[in-house]
Design a protein around this motif. Structure first.
Motif, PDB file in Angstrom:
ATOM      1  N   TRP A  11       2.595 -34.896 -21.511  1.00  0.00           N
ATOM      2  CA  TRP A  11       3.630 -33.865 -21.461  1.00  0.00           C
ATOM      3  C   TRP A  11       4.499 -33.912 -22.715  1.00  0.00           C
ATOM      4  CZ3 TRP A  11       5.718 -34.989 -15.872  1.00  0.00           C
ATOM      5  CH2 TRP A  11       4.750 -34.603 -14.937  1.00  0.00           C
ATOM      6  N   THR A  12       4.934 -32.761 -23.175  1.00  0.00           N
ATOM      7  CA  THR A  12       5.895 -32.672 -24.266  1.00  0.00           C
ATOM      8  C   THR A  12       7.302 -32.831 -23.692  1.00  0.00           C
ATOM      9  OG1 THR A  12       6.199 -30.285 -24.043  1.00  0.00           O
ATOM     10  CG2 THR A  12       4.385 -31.038 -25.500  1.00  0.00           C
ATOM     11  N   LEU A  13       8.284 -32.959 -24.581  1.00  0.00           N
ATOM     12  CA  LEU A  13       9.681 -32.978 -24.137  1.00  0.00           C
ATOM     13  C   LEU A  13       9.990 -31.717 -23.332  1.00  0.00           C
ATOM     14  CD1 LEU A  13      11.552 -34.295 -27.297  1.00  0.00           C
ATOM     15  CD2 LEU A  13      11.692 -35.299 -25.027  1.00  0.00           C
ATOM     16  N   ASP A  14       9.544 -30.566 -23.846  1.00  0.00           N
ATOM     17  CA  ASP A  14       9.800 -29.301 -23.162  1.00  0.00           C
ATOM     18  C   ASP A  14       9.177 -29.276 -21.771  1.00  0.00           C
ATOM     19  OD1 ASP A  14      11.237 -28.246 -25.301  1.00  0.00           O
ATOM     20  OD2 ASP A  14       9.467 -27.324 -26.211  1.00  0.00           O
ATOM     21  N   ASP A  15       7.941 -29.802 -21.651  1.00  0.00           N
ATOM     22  CA  ASP A  15       7.260 -29.815 -20.346  1.00  0.00           C
ATOM     23  C   ASP A  15       8.083 -30.567 -19.306  1.00  0.00           C
ATOM     24  OD1 ASP A  15       5.023 -28.484 -21.418  1.00  0.00           O
ATOM     25  OD2 ASP A  15       3.949 -30.369 -21.803  1.00  0.00           O
ATOM     26  N   ALA A  73      11.242 -31.674 -19.456  1.00  0.00           N
ATOM     27  CA  ALA A  73      12.606 -31.156 -19.297  1.00  0.00           C
ATOM     28  C   ALA A  73      12.615 -29.951 -18.361  1.00  0.00           C
ATOM     29  CB  ALA A  73      13.193 -30.788 -20.658  1.00  0.00           C
ATOM     30  N   GLU A  74      11.666 -29.057 -18.542  1.00  0.00           N
ATOM     31  CA  GLU A  74      11.598 -27.874 -17.680  1.00  0.00           C
ATOM     32  C   GLU A  74      11.324 -28.272 -16.233  1.00  0.00           C
ATOM     33  OE1 GLU A  74       8.779 -23.986 -17.033  1.00  0.00           O
ATOM     34  OE2 GLU A  74       9.107 -24.672 -19.093  1.00  0.00           O
ATOM     35  N   SER A 115      17.752 -29.766 -20.227  1.00  0.00           N
ATOM     36  CA  SER A 115      17.403 -29.290 -21.567  1.00  0.00           C
ATOM     37  C   SER A 115      16.554 -30.323 -22.289  1.00  0.00           C
ATOM     38  CB  SER A 115      18.671 -29.007 -22.382  1.00  0.00           C
ATOM     39  OG  SER A 115      19.292 -30.223 -22.741  1.00  0.00           O
ATOM     40  N   PRO A 116      15.663 -29.863 -23.169  1.00  0.00           N
ATOM     41  CA  PRO A 116      14.867 -30.807 -23.967  1.00  0.00           C
ATOM     42  C   PRO A 116      15.737 -31.724 -24.816  1.00  0.00           C
ATOM     43  CG  PRO A 116      13.916 -28.610 -24.095  1.00  0.00           C
ATOM     44  CD  PRO A 116      15.245 -28.485 -23.382  1.00  0.00           C
ATOM     45  N   SER A 117      16.884 -31.234 -25.284  1.00  0.00           N
ATOM     46  CA  SER A 117      17.743 -32.088 -26.112  1.00  0.00           C
ATOM     47  C   SER A 117      18.348 -33.226 -25.288  1.00  0.00           C
ATOM     48  CB  SER A 117      18.840 -31.272 -26.802  1.00  0.00           C
ATOM     49  OG  SER A 117      19.709 -30.707 -25.851  1.00  0.00           O
ATOM     50  N   SER A 131      15.573 -35.711 -24.905  1.00  0.00           N
ATOM     51  CA  SER A 131      15.361 -36.390 -26.186  1.00  0.00           C
ATOM     52  C   SER A 131      16.418 -37.461 -26.423  1.00  0.00           C
ATOM     53  CB  SER A 131      15.376 -35.368 -27.320  1.00  0.00           C
ATOM     54  OG  SER A 131      15.259 -36.009 -28.562  1.00  0.00           O
TER      55      SER A 131
END
Length: 183
Positions: free
Chosen positions: A20-24, A26-27, A32-34, A37
């Motif tokens: 998974w990415t940060l966006d994945d 976080a959603e 938020s992705p930040s 992070s």
């Protein structure tokens, strides 16, 4: 506390193990992705309000992120039975390399060939294992080993009337694609 120093890297490793990415993540966790992070990099203080949605999505416990370095080395994960096989985890969920004791039962339904990223290594503990690999089929006996790229279409099942027990080792990508669809 030393445990908090490892929280961010453990959180990042659990996320990456799932591909998974940060966006994945976080959603999925509703943040938020930040924020995610900053948690992973240690720039934000962790709270239960932030950790609980993350650990739920990752399928881990908050304790898994806070384990002390001198923890009990024994692996205590439960074996599960699915689709004619028994899956007994031999490594912790956060391990980069995954090892399982797999028991293929002779009455299991035939599974289609699978293809996914990764690499797999298998060792036959008992019984006979039929390994379909591309257009070829092999019967492996107790003590035999096979190693292959999982980008080659493959399937495994017990050969004969007795179960086949194997140790299977692969990276987290292979584990996720090979075993989690069984859940």
């Amino acid at each position: 506390m030393e445990e908090l120093l490892n929280l961010g890297p453990r959180l990042r490793a659990a996320r990456k193990d799932r591909g998974w990415t940060l966006d994945d993540l976080a959603e999925r966790a509703g943040m938020s992705p930040s924020t995610l992070s900053r948690l992973e990099s240690g720039k934000r203080q962790a709270s239960l309000e932030l950790l609980i949605p993350l650990t739920r999505q990752l399928g881990i416990r908050v304790d898994d992120l806070l384990e002390p370095g001198d923890r009990d080395p024994r692996v205590r994960r439960v074996a599960v039975q699915r689709e004619g096989m028994t899956v007994a985890p031999l490594t912790r969920e956060e391990s980069e390399v995954r090892a399982y004791k797999l028991t293929y039962h002779p009455d299991a339904p035939e599974r289609p060939l699978q293809v996914h990223d990764g690499h797999e290594w298998i060792y036959v503990l008992s019984g006979r294992l039929r390994l379909g690999l591309g257009d070829a089929e092999f019967v492996l006996h107790r003590g035999e080993v096979a190693e292959f790229a999982t980008t080659t279409p493959h399937s495994m099942r017990a050969e004969g009337s007795k179960p086949a027990e194997v140790i299977s080792i692969f990276n987290s990508v292979g584990e996720r694609l090979h075993l989690h669809p069984l859940a």
